[in-house]
Write an enzyme that holds these catalytic residues in place. Structure first.
Site, short mmCIF file in Angstrom:
data_model
loop_
_atom_site.label_atom_id
_atom_site.label_comp_id
_atom_site.label_asym_id
_atom_site.label_seq_id
_atom_site.Cartn_x
_atom_site.Cartn_y
_atom_site.Cartn_z
N ASP A 99 -10.22 -3.30 -5.15
CA ASP A 99 -9.55 -2.47 -4.14
C ASP A 99 -10.08 -1.03 -4.20
OD1 ASP A 99 -7.82 -1.10 -2.48
OD2 ASP A 99 -6.03 -2.13 -3.19
N SER B 15 0.85 -1.19 0.00
CA SER B 15 0.00 0.00 0.00
C SER B 15 0.89 1.25 0.00
CB SER B 15 -0.95 -0.04 1.20
OG SER B 15 -1.93 0.95 1.09
N HIS C 164 -8.17 -4.65 -1.19
CA HIS C 164 -6.89 -4.12 -0.73
C HIS C 164 -6.13 -5.09 0.16
CE1 HIS C 164 -4.13 -0.79 -0.16
NE2 HIS C 164 -4.16 -0.96 1.15
#
Length: 667
Positions: A604, A518, A640
């Protein structure tokens, strides 16, 4: 991975009313099972034979089996589970796609009936209700829930009355239309107040409603504000002993201070520091230690924060006004309070682990001598693991600015480190980092690291600026890793890598790998752009690599709220600075880049799948003769946080590590 995991296991039972609550996992089952058992005594003795069939406690009952919810689903993630006041119902939220849009359900634990909540519509059947969070009111008739706007931002709080009836009533209690602010709902531990918090990364505001006022009139109840928002003032609130307990950075303190005031609206003028018997503030907001969370019990206040870069837990006796820090033997570790549902208790339970010590749950007396009155409730079993074979260290690396010491945590097999220290050989080193949002990478235990360590690798966590390991000053301007000092995050990481190669000489660039997910993927993208020659392999999980482009487009979900993290690139100073580090805009040509493994999730909502796709294409296009592969793997059924199925999650992680080991010729 599975060889180091006890697949049939359970979590530490925690007391709540007349029951002990815990979770179970079963070999071959992909998801968690939520259980409870009657509480016949104040403490428990577990006599479990390790089989699927045997209950953990007598009278065990399953109140939610996620394996059942997940049948015929490619993805299933249960968010909040809230036990009703009567303990005969649960309200829970579940995401079936990975896009973090949660359905809201209520299940009757007596009959087994499961009802999906729908929007309230006049004369028509409403759509399924999508929520972000929820809590029960004072009884089983009232629910409070938060909904999201079109940009996936939690922003409205509703009260649903008579949810069981054919004509439930929804009351809109509060909303925040400012795109920078995310909202949430919670309930005080003493069950007396419902809180609605609206917060950006820099400013917050809390509203409250007494649960005793839920039924006073037929009109929607009015919420009161603890203290109106003030720019760059953050605060959070808990209630107990007829007071607000407030942790806040008011008056520009670098860290949170702990304050109290009467439990009344607009109380800011009456906030005062909580002091010990000698008149010293427990937390004064200084650089010495940071405060992250507060739990108010009947006899004690329990505080969680950091000191010396390490997570800490403190207790404060309300009567004697004595504050103590819980002490542990290892130099670096991870510790945190387990779930506590009851304020009337004579002990607390914490989870403890380190890079070489598997997690354990420890019950600690709140009486005078907490070092003696400690009971290990449960230690995680790691099959085949021998702690004596491994070692860990905590070190500091001087950054390029000549004044900032960057902590690093190191774990290894002792035989590997012995060879390194004697100069017998250099070994592969894997460097992990994150460094954003004030989040911390802890020196914790992970069984999934063992395949790397057992192949002779050293694993290093860089606690770089942008995280919160050294307090909020490690994150905030002027010297942290945010806004116009964000580049500190990336330079710290590269400086740690150079330290391992050039100073310690543990490894060489041909054996150095790095990883981040991320915002940590942004870190890795920026690091390999700055120093591609320093790394042989890079893993970028759901990487936020197209920073400037994404932050410019406020129509992309979650973007506007991020402006108080990275800056708004529609302002020239932030645009120019961002363009100086955004990985998509800084790929070098004519360079040999490390082998890169990028991952993404189709659903995501945080980092869109096209970001790793664009960066993959940019890396390939800039250096078509690059001898190392640039690969991307897109999960078409996840978001995600990768797969919800634990076996698929390990399989996805196995892809990451297989690529890493193959490129380092350790497969």
């Amino acid at each position: 991975f599975l060889s180091s995991i006890q697949e049939t296991d359970y979590s530490t039972p925690r007391p709540r009313g007349d029951y002990w609550y815990y979770t179970r996992t079963f070999q071959g089952s992909s998801y968690t099972t939520f259980c409870r058992a009657p509480k016949s005594t104040p403490s428990i003795t577990i006599d479990w034979d390790g089989t699927k069939e045997s209950p953990i406690l007598p009278g065990e009952e399953v109140y939610l089996d996620v394996n059942e919810l997940a049948k015929d689903k490619s993805y299933c993630s249960v968010g909040r589970i809230r036990i009703s006041p009567s303990k005969t119902l649960i309200a829970y939220i579940v995401d079936y796609s990975g896009d973090e849009k949660y359905e809201m359900h209520v299940k009757d634990l007596v009959t087994g009936e499961d009802v999906a909540m729908k929007e309230v519509c006049d004369g028509s059947d409403g759509e399924l209700l999508e929520v972000d969070d929820l809590v029960w009111g004072k009884d089983d008739e009232t629910l409070y829930y938060v909904t999201m706007d079109e940009q996936h931002r939690p922003f409205r709080l509703f009260q649903r009355k008579n949810w069981k009836s054919d004509n439930p009533v929804d009351n809109l209690l509060k909303e925040d239309l400012d795109d920078l602010f995310w909202c949430g709902v919670s309930k005080s531990l003493d069950d007396k107040y419902i809180f609605f918090e609206s917060a950006s990364k820099e400013t917050s505001e809390v509203w409250y409603l007494s649960t005793e006022e839920e039924d006073e009139t037929s009109a929607p109840p009015e919420m009161s504000c603890v203290a109106p928002r003030r720019n760059k003032v953050l605060y959070e609130v808990e209630h107990g002993h007829d007071q607000w307990f407030i942790w806040t950075n008011v008056d520009e303190s670098p860290n949170m201070k702990l304050m109290t005031s009467p439990a009344k609206p607009d109380s800011a003028e009456q906030w005062s520091l909580l002091e010990d018997a000698a008149g010293n503030p427990i937390f004064d907001g200084s650089l010495a230690k940071s405060l992250d969370d507060v739990t108010v019990l009947n006899t004690h206040i329990v505080m969680q924060g950091r000191e010396g870069g390490i997570p800490r837990v403190w207790t404060f006796d309300i009567d004697s006004k004595i504050a103590k820090r819980l002490e542990f033997d290892e130099a670096a570790y991870d510790v945190g309070l387990l779930a506590h549902y009851e304020a009337d208790t004579k002990s607390i339970a914490v989870s403890y682990d380190s890079m070489v010590t598997p997690p354990s749950s420890i019950e600690i007396s709140l009486d005078d001598d907490d070092t003696i009155q400690r009971t290990v409730l449960k230690s995680k079993v790691v099959p085949g693991y021998d702690k004596e074979l491994y070692g860990c260290d905590r070190m500091e690396v001087l950054s390029r600015d000549g004044k900032t010491n960057i902590p690093i945590s190191v774990v290894y097999r002792n035989d590997t480190m012995e060879k390194v220290k004697t100069g017998e050989l250099k070994v592969p080193v894997h460097l992990y980092g994150y460094g954003s949002y004030g989040s911390c990478c802890e020196a914790d235990f992970s069984s999934t690291r063992l395949p790397l360590l057992d192949r002779g690798m050293i694993y290093v966590i860089a606690h770089i600026r942008g995280g919160g390991e050294m307090g909020r000053q490690w994150y905030e301007e002027p010297n942290g890793g945010k806004y116009l000092c964000k580049k500190n995050t990336f330079s710290d990481f590269v400086d740690v890598a150079r330290f391992l190669v050039e100073d310690r000489q543990w490894t060489s660039p041909e054996m150095m790998s790095c990883e981040g997910r991320s915002a940590g993927g942004l870190l890795i993208g920026a690091a390999i752009n700055e120093a591609p020659e320093l790394f042989r392999v890079a893993i970028l999980g759901v990487p936020f690599v197209d920073v400037a482009c994404t932050m410019t487009d406020s129509t992309i979900p979650l973007t506007s709220g991020e402006w108080v993290e990275w800056g708004n690139p529609n302002e020239e100073k932030y645009h120019d600075y961002m363009m100086g580090y955004s990985p998509m805009n800084n790929v070098q040509t004519g360079k040999t880049y490390p082998a890169c493994w990028l991952t993404g999730g189709l659903h995501d909502p945080r980092v869109a799948y096209w970001e790793p796709a664009k960066f993959t294409a940019a890396l390939r296009h800039a250096n078509p003769e690059n001898e190392h592969p640039i690969c991307m793997k897109l999960d078409l059924s996840a978001g995600h946080f990768s797969a919800s199925d634990r076996y698929k999650y390990y399989r996805e992680l196995a892809y990451d590590f297989s690529f890493l080991l193959d490129q380092l010729k350790l497969a």
